[in-house]
Design an enzyme around this catalytic site. Structure first.
Site, short mmCIF file in Angstrom:
data_model
loop_
_atom_site.label_atom_id
_atom_site.label_comp_id
_atom_site.label_asym_id
_atom_site.label_seq_id
_atom_site.Cartn_x
_atom_site.Cartn_y
_atom_site.Cartn_z
N GLY A 1 0.78 -1.24 0.00
CA GLY A 1 0.00 0.00 0.00
C GLY A 1 0.80 1.28 0.00
N ASP B 1 -5.32 1.43 10.38
CA ASP B 1 -6.72 1.06 10.63
C ASP B 1 -6.81 0.54 12.06
OD1 ASP B 1 -8.99 -0.99 10.53
OD2 ASP B 1 -9.24 -0.09 8.58
N VAL C 1 -11.39 2.90 1.90
CA VAL C 1 -10.89 3.80 0.85
C VAL C 1 -9.94 3.05 -0.10
CG1 VAL C 1 -11.13 5.99 2.12
CG2 VAL C 1 -9.08 4.61 2.46
P1 IMP Z 1 -4.38 -2.47 10.27
O1 IMP Z 1 -3.40 -3.53 10.66
O2 IMP Z 1 -5.80 -2.86 10.62
O3 IMP Z 1 -4.02 -1.10 10.79
O4 IMP Z 1 -4.41 -2.44 8.70
C1 IMP Z 1 -3.40 -1.87 7.97
C2 IMP Z 1 -3.43 -2.34 6.54
O5 IMP Z 1 -4.73 -2.74 6.12
C3 IMP Z 1 -3.05 -1.17 5.66
O6 IMP Z 1 -1.65 -1.11 5.48
C4 IMP Z 1 -3.81 -1.48 4.38
O7 IMP Z 1 -3.05 -2.33 3.56
C5 IMP Z 1 -5.05 -2.21 4.85
N1 IMP Z 1 -6.19 -1.29 4.98
C6 IMP Z 1 -6.73 -0.78 6.10
N2 IMP Z 1 -7.76 0.03 5.83
C7 IMP Z 1 -7.90 0.05 4.49
C8 IMP Z 1 -8.79 0.74 3.59
O8 IMP Z 1 -9.70 1.52 3.96
N3 IMP Z 1 -8.56 0.51 2.26
C9 IMP Z 1 -7.60 -0.32 1.79
N4 IMP Z 1 -6.75 -0.98 2.60
C10 IMP Z 1 -6.90 -0.79 3.94
#
Ligand code: IMP
Length: 192
Positions: free
Chosen positions: A60, A118, A168
Site C-alpha cells: 500500500g 486502521d 478507501v
Molecule cells: P491495520 O493492521 O488494521 O491497521 O491495517 C493496515 C493495513 O490494512 C493497511 O496497510 C492497508 O493495507 C489495509 N487497509 C486498512 N484500511 C484500508 C482501507 O480503507 N482501504 C484499503 N486498505 C486498507
C-alpha cells in the site's frame, strides 16, 4: 506540450466502480500532494544529518513512500517490508510476515511508512519486530489514519489525514488488488 491551465479534475472522476463496489472521490491528488509535502518538510527538519532509514510497508505505501522521499533533501535510505492483515474490505487480524527486513537496523533512526493505519495491528507487529533489533528510534509516517478503530496505543508522529472508518482505495490502497493506480483516493459509497 502539457497544459498548466487545466483545473482539477484532469484524470479523475467523481464516482467509479471497482469489482462489486462503488466509490466516491474523497481526497484529490492535489490534496495528497500537499499533505506529502507537509510531512516531508517536518521529517526533513526533524532528521537533519541523521540519515534515517525509511521502511515502507508494501504494497500500500508504494506511492506515498516514493513521493515522500523525493520531497526530502539530504541523505536517507529506503527499504521495504511486506506484511498483510486484510482480505477484501475487512481486516482478518492475522498478520503474516511475508518479506523480512535484510538491513542491520541497530542504532539506526527508522521511519515506518504506512499508507493507512486502521486497527493498528500491522503497525504494532512491525514496531515490535523492529524493536528487537535495537534501532536508535522508530517513528511512524502514515498518509491516512482511522482513529475510531485503532485498537492499540500508537505514537503517530506524521499523519496526512485522519479519516472516518470507511473503506478507501487509490494512491496505493487497493480493494482486492484493484485501484492502487488511481491518483486520487476514493471512499466506499454509502447506500442511502
Ligand atoms: P491495520 O493492521 O488494521 O491497521 O491495517 C493496515 C493495513 O490494512 C493497511 O496497510 C492497508 O493495507 C489495509 N487497509 C486498512 N484500511 C484500508 C482501507 O480503507 N482501504 C484499503 N486498505 C486498507
Amino acid at each position: 506540450m502539457l497544459s498548466l491551465t487545466k483545473k482539477y479534475p484532469v484524470n479523475s472522476v467523481n464516482t467509479m466502480r471497482l469489482l462489486d463496489k462503488e466509490f466516491d472521490i474523497y481526497i484529490t491528488a492535489a490534496d495528497i500532494s500537499r499533505a506529502v509535502k507537509k510531512i516531508a518538510g517536518q521529517i526533513a527538519r526533524d532528521y537533519q544529518d541523521l540519515n534515517p532509514l525509511f521502511l515502507a510497508v508494501l504494497n500500500g505505501s508504494i506511492m506515498f513512500g516514493a513521493d515522500l522521499i523525493r520531497e526530502i533533501p539530504g541523505s536517507l535510505e529506503i527499504s521495504f517490508i511486506k506484511l498483510k492483515s486484510y482480505r477484501g474490505t475487512q481486516t482478518t487480524g492475522n498478520i503474516e510476515n511475508l518479506i523480512g527486513l535484510q538491513e542491520d537496523i541497530k542504532g539506526r533512526h527508522i521511519i515506518i511508512v504506512e499508507d493507512i493505519v486502521d486497527t493498528g495491528k500491522t503497525l504494532r507487529f512491525t514496531i515490535d519486530s523492529l524493536q528487537m533489533r535495537q534501532p536508535a528510534s522508530i517513528a511512524i509516517a502514515t498518509l491516512l489514519h482511522k482513529p475510531e478503530v485503532t485498537e492499540t496505543q500508537l505514537d503517530i508522529r506524521y499523519c496526512g489525514f485522519k479519516i472516518p472508518n470507511k473503506f478507501v482505495v487509490g494512491y496505493g490502497l487497493d480493494y482486492d488488488g484493484q485501484g492502487r493506480n488511481l491518483k486520487d483516493i476514493y471512499q466506499i459509497k454509502t447506500k442511502i
